[in-house]
Design a protein around this motif. Sequence first.
Motif, PDB file in Angstrom:
ATOM      1  N   GLU A  46     -47.198  14.482 -11.402  1.00  0.00           N
ATOM      2  CA  GLU A  46     -46.598  14.864 -10.164  1.00  0.00           C
ATOM      3  C   GLU A  46     -45.613  15.993 -10.511  1.00  0.00           C
ATOM      4  OE1 GLU A  46     -45.229  11.748  -7.145  1.00  0.00           O
ATOM      5  OE2 GLU A  46     -45.609  10.374  -8.986  1.00  0.00           O
ATOM      6  N   GLU A  57     -54.405  26.092  -7.973  1.00  0.00           N
ATOM      7  CA  GLU A  57     -55.779  25.166  -8.275  1.00  0.00           C
ATOM      8  C   GLU A  57     -55.835  25.009  -9.928  1.00  0.00           C
ATOM      9  OE1 GLU A  57     -60.337  25.035  -7.747  1.00  0.00           O
ATOM     10  OE2 GLU A  57     -59.062  26.704  -6.459  1.00  0.00           O
ATOM     11  N   CYS A 114     -53.102  22.531 -11.248  1.00  0.00           N
ATOM     12  CA  CYS A 114     -53.403  21.242 -10.854  1.00  0.00           C
ATOM     13  C   CYS A 114     -54.616  20.591 -11.438  1.00  0.00           C
ATOM     14  CB  CYS A 114     -53.628  21.269  -9.282  1.00  0.00           C
ATOM     15  SG  CYS A 114     -53.806  19.523  -8.317  1.00  0.00           S
ATOM     16  N   CYS A 148     -54.591  17.363 -13.793  1.00  0.00           N
ATOM     17  CA  CYS A 148     -55.673  15.999 -13.699  1.00  0.00           C
ATOM     18  C   CYS A 148     -56.152  15.594 -15.045  1.00  0.00           C
ATOM     19  CB  CYS A 148     -56.692  16.260 -12.590  1.00  0.00           C
ATOM     20  SG  CYS A 148     -56.154  15.987 -10.995  1.00  0.00           S
ATOM     21  N   ALA A 199     -53.185  14.357  -9.333  1.00  0.00           N
ATOM     22  CA  ALA A 199     -52.183  15.459  -9.354  1.00  0.00           C
ATOM     23  C   ALA A 199     -51.835  16.173  -8.339  1.00  0.00           C
ATOM     24  CB  ALA A 199     -52.816  16.446 -10.717  1.00  0.00           C
ATOM     25  N   ILE A 200     -50.487  16.263  -8.198  1.00  0.00           N
ATOM     26  CA  ILE A 200     -49.905  17.170  -7.055  1.00  0.00           C
ATOM     27  C   ILE A 200     -48.863  18.044  -7.659  1.00  0.00           C
ATOM     28  CG2 ILE A 200     -48.593  16.926  -4.934  1.00  0.00           C
ATOM     29  CD1 ILE A 200     -49.123  13.756  -4.950  1.00  0.00           C
ATOM     30  N   THR A 201     -49.403  19.324  -7.237  1.00  0.00           N
ATOM     31  CA  THR A 201     -48.110  20.355  -7.282  1.00  0.00           C
ATOM     32  C   THR A 201     -48.109  21.206  -6.254  1.00  0.00           C
ATOM     33  OG1 THR A 201     -47.582  22.397  -8.831  1.00  0.00           O
ATOM     34  CG2 THR A 201     -50.041  21.745  -8.263  1.00  0.00           C
ATOM     35  N   THR A 211     -49.532  23.379  -1.336  1.00  0.00           N
ATOM     36  CA  THR A 211     -49.527  22.063  -2.032  1.00  0.00           C
ATOM     37  C   THR A 211     -51.223  21.856  -2.447  1.00  0.00           C
ATOM     38  OG1 THR A 211     -47.800  21.000  -1.004  1.00  0.00           O
ATOM     39  CG2 THR A 211     -49.179  19.814  -2.448  1.00  0.00           C
ATOM     40  N   TYR A 212     -51.290  21.596  -3.827  1.00  0.00           N
ATOM     41  CA  TYR A 212     -52.531  21.487  -4.286  1.00  0.00           C
ATOM     42  C   TYR A 212     -52.458  20.094  -4.713  1.00  0.00           C
ATOM     43  CZ  TYR A 212     -53.486  26.401  -4.457  1.00  0.00           C
ATOM     44  OH  TYR A 212     -53.732  27.779  -4.191  1.00  0.00           O
ATOM     45  N   VAL A 263     -60.048  19.594  -6.742  1.00  0.00           N
ATOM     46  CA  VAL A 263     -58.767  20.085  -6.124  1.00  0.00           C
ATOM     47  C   VAL A 263     -58.716  20.516  -4.720  1.00  0.00           C
ATOM     48  CG1 VAL A 263     -56.700  21.549  -6.690  1.00  0.00           C
ATOM     49  CG2 VAL A 263     -57.897  20.746  -8.579  1.00  0.00           C
TER      50      VAL A 263
END
Length: 221
Positions: A86, A138, A141, A145, A159-161, A178-179, A190
């Motif tokens: 995260e 992308e 992110c 992952c 995964a979050i960014t 947000t991705y 993604v």
Amino acid sequence: MRISICNRKNKKGLILRAFGIEDINMKEIKYKRWIGGLDIFPENELQKQKLLELYKDYIYTDTWEEMEDVVARLLIQRNMKLAVAESCTGGLLSARLVNVSGISSFFLGGVVVYANELKSKLLSIDENLLLKHGAVSEEVCRAMCVGVLEETDADISVAITGIAGPGGGSKEKPVGLTYVGIGSDKEIVVHRFIFSGSRNVNRFLATQTALNLLRKALKEV
């Protein structure tokens, strides 16, 4: 942190909990919107079945449980281990997951990599990738992952960014961008979103969206 409009002390009556529905097409349906989706209250089993058929792609449960509970059950059923990475959510996804009893049977843990230095140090993300595309991208992110899968040996990762706001955005990368990535040893997918709430609303929406994507991915396993 469990955000819901439902009174958990009075779990009476039928309910369908959904995420992603824009409009209800059936008349005289009782429902309430909340930050994490839509709670629909069928009057009887027949109406419930009609709604299930109509919105089957959006309904994640027909009980009063939360999205993280649904995901937990699917992980346990499929005997899969989860790890998360995260950035903008700052550990909120992990916090929601550990609300679930028996968490240790499926959740290995997660990393909060807010700074680029930690993305490189803890997830082995190439610094050149960060410089070229930026942390909210992308490409990064996807790398998050992969990194958390490799570091934890999990079966599946999230995964979050993003840019939670209120500041920090630009024309190319607006506030709310947000991705969310879902990864396994078979593929990394993604997804790109733009949320339009306050900082903490955007953070919660990112986790709700991530859990929903994870739920869909697990149903296909």
